[in-house]
Design a protein around this motif. Structure first.
Motif, PDB file in Angstrom:
ATOM      1  N   CYS A 115       3.923 -10.955 -15.511  1.00  0.00           N
ATOM      2  CA  CYS A 115       4.313  -9.672 -14.928  1.00  0.00           C
ATOM      3  C   CYS A 115       4.726  -9.844 -13.467  1.00  0.00           C
ATOM      4  CB  CYS A 115       3.167  -8.674 -15.049  1.00  0.00           C
ATOM      5  SG  CYS A 115       2.828  -8.148 -16.744  1.00  0.00           S
ATOM      6  N   LEU A 168       8.220 -11.203 -13.197  1.00  0.00           N
ATOM      7  CA  LEU A 168       9.289 -10.245 -13.462  1.00  0.00           C
ATOM      8  C   LEU A 168       9.566  -9.317 -12.288  1.00  0.00           C
ATOM      9  CD1 LEU A 168       8.476  -9.297 -17.176  1.00  0.00           C
ATOM     10  CD2 LEU A 168      10.305 -10.771 -16.347  1.00  0.00           C
ATOM     11  N   ALA A 182       6.722  -4.232 -16.270  1.00  0.00           N
ATOM     12  CA  ALA A 182       5.912  -5.330 -15.737  1.00  0.00           C
ATOM     13  C   ALA A 182       4.750  -4.802 -14.911  1.00  0.00           C
ATOM     14  CB  ALA A 182       6.783  -6.260 -14.894  1.00  0.00           C
TER      15      ALA A 182
END
Length: 459
Positions: free
Chosen positions: A160, A163, A191
């Motif tokens: 996450c 991203l 994310a």
């Protein structure tokens, strides 16, 4: 005379990375299943299985899942759900650890995607060799224990953050470093949602969630990630639904103490300093083959539970030699980290590699900080959540060793072999992977509620 850069044909071709990566993944999975098939249960497993079985029988969820070190408790019902779901389909004490092991397969695939995006597809094979074959991961993959569940949330945290990454501090801003977060608001929002969900979910799995919280705060503070508050809040709220019974019990004054008590056996300043030092040392050890007393507790060097015998009559001298070599491998980890965190070797001209280096350094800082504030003496399983980050410098070193060839490549091959042999010795001789004979199984203090989960021994 060196060949000019415009003549790539002079370079030695590398083997296809996909084949090597697949072979390493298969090897690690085989080792994992070898451990899983030999596991046994004791007190920690009773504590995890009992509330899950009670939930399956009564339909009622307890407000907390298990006692922790220092007298604390794991709040919420998520861990009970995660253990009860496999038991509902297969009433065997090995079912939850099988699901836990499969979650680690998802974790390594996510980490491969990030590592491959930062350093190229070939790097994924070296990361798999260090992380997937690590005795630290494999030891915690074969039997039911909550540290084994933390690797997926840890991988999700990195995924996450990747991203929604921003250029590393001090690095030139360019669109490549943030291309994963640019297309509209959907991906950054998703994310951020995943990041919030992973942190609150980890709160209900293991107290080491605090390490990811500290790392996230540092990443936001250093503007290494562009967190979307809306997505983060929605993710946290969604994962928090399984905290409802704990919140109700707290409102009614029925919730026992959640936070662990400070260890009073050691003066607080000494505890802080020693824990911080131990935490940093665990970082280097997690990147190496040194799993400490787990190897020294094998049947050839220590007493085993009553009624058990080692699967193979190996001499203790072999295990001693492997223990010495595994400790020596920490020197490689120290060197690899020194090289990795020096700017010249960390790919400073590549923004993606530079960001991953910054993330790794943040995780190291979080390891030291959470170690210092730990109310109990730091143990290896408290920091397993940082395993993926601790393996990145080692994977970079291993990749460079294979590129250099000669003695460096031989050392890299020996290091990977040491990881594998260490795991085999643990699986063949550690008490957690030695089932007692049937008379001693009947004498063991296994709760009656759990005895139906133990299959009859095979002849």
């Amino acid at each position: 005379m060196e060949a000019p850069e415009s003549e790539p044909a002079a370079a030695t071709p590398h083997p296809p990375p996909y084949l090597a990566t697949a072979a390493l993944l298969l090897l690690g999975f085989v080792l994992q299943m070898f451990l899983w098939s030999h596991q046994w249960i004791y007190g920690d497993q009773y504590a995890l299985l009992t509330p899950a079985v009670q939930y399956l029988e009564t339909g009622e969820l307890a407000p907390f899942s298990k006692m922790m070190s220092g007298g604390g408790r794991i709040p919420g019902t998520l861990l009970q759900w995660m253990i009860a779901a496999p038991l509902r389909r297969w009433a065997d004490f090995r079912a939850p650890s099988l699901a836990m092991g499969l979650s680690q397969l998802v974790a390594v695939l996510m980490l491969m995607l990030v590592g491959g995006a930062a350093y190229g597809r070939r790097f994924a094979a070296f990361f798999v060799a260090v992380y997937w074959l690590s005795p630290w991961r494999l030891y915690h993959s074969g039997f039911l224990w909550e540290p084994g569940f933390v690797l997926l949330p840890a991988a999700l945290h990195l995924g996450c953050c990747w991203l929604i990454r921003s250029p590393a501090a001090g690095e030139p801003d360019n669109p490549v470093a943030s291309h994963g977060a640019v297309p509209g608001i959907g991906l950054p929002l998703a994310a951020s949602f995943g990041l919030g969900a992973s942190l609150v979910g980890m709160l209900q799995i293991h107290a080491s969630f605090l390490l990811l919280v500290v790392a996230t705060v540092i990443l936001v503070w250093r503007r290494l990630i562009g967190l979307r508050p809306l997505g983060f809040g929605l993710g946290a709220a969604t994962a928090g639904l399984t905290l409802a019974p704990a919140l109700v019990a707290f409102a009614n004054g029925e919730l026992p103490r959640i936070s662990p008590q400070i260890d009073q056996r050691v003066a607080l300043p000494v505890l802080i300093v020693s824990n911080a030092g131990k935490a940093i040392m665990y970082w280097f050890r997690m990147g190496s083959a040194d799993i400490g007393r787990r190897l020294r507790q094998t049947a050839w060097l220590a007493d085993t539970p009553a009624g058990t015998e080692a699967a193979l009559p190996l001499p203790s001298a072999l295990v001693t030699a492997m223990a010495v070599l595994s400790v020596a491998s920490v020197l490689i980890a120290l060197y690899a980290n020194w090289r990795y965190f020096s700017r010249d070797s960390a790919g400073r001209h590549d923004p993606d590699a530079a960001w991953l280096r910054s993330y790794t350094l943040v995780m190291l800082a979080a390891v030291a900080i959470t170690g210092a504030v730990s109310p109990v003496p730091v143990q290896g399983w408290h920091l397993l959540i940082a395993l993926h980050a601790a393996c990145i410098p080692m994977a970079v070193w291993l990749s460079g060793a294979f590129d250099r060839g000669g003695y460096a490549r031989a050392l890299g091959v020996a290091f990977v072999a040491l990881l594998v042999v260490t795991t085999i010795l643990i699986g063949a001789g550690h008490p957690m992977y030695l089932r007692p004979d049937e008379p001693h199984v009947q004498q063991q203090d296994i709760p009656e509620l759990l005895r139906h989960l133990i299959p009859a021994p095979t002849s």
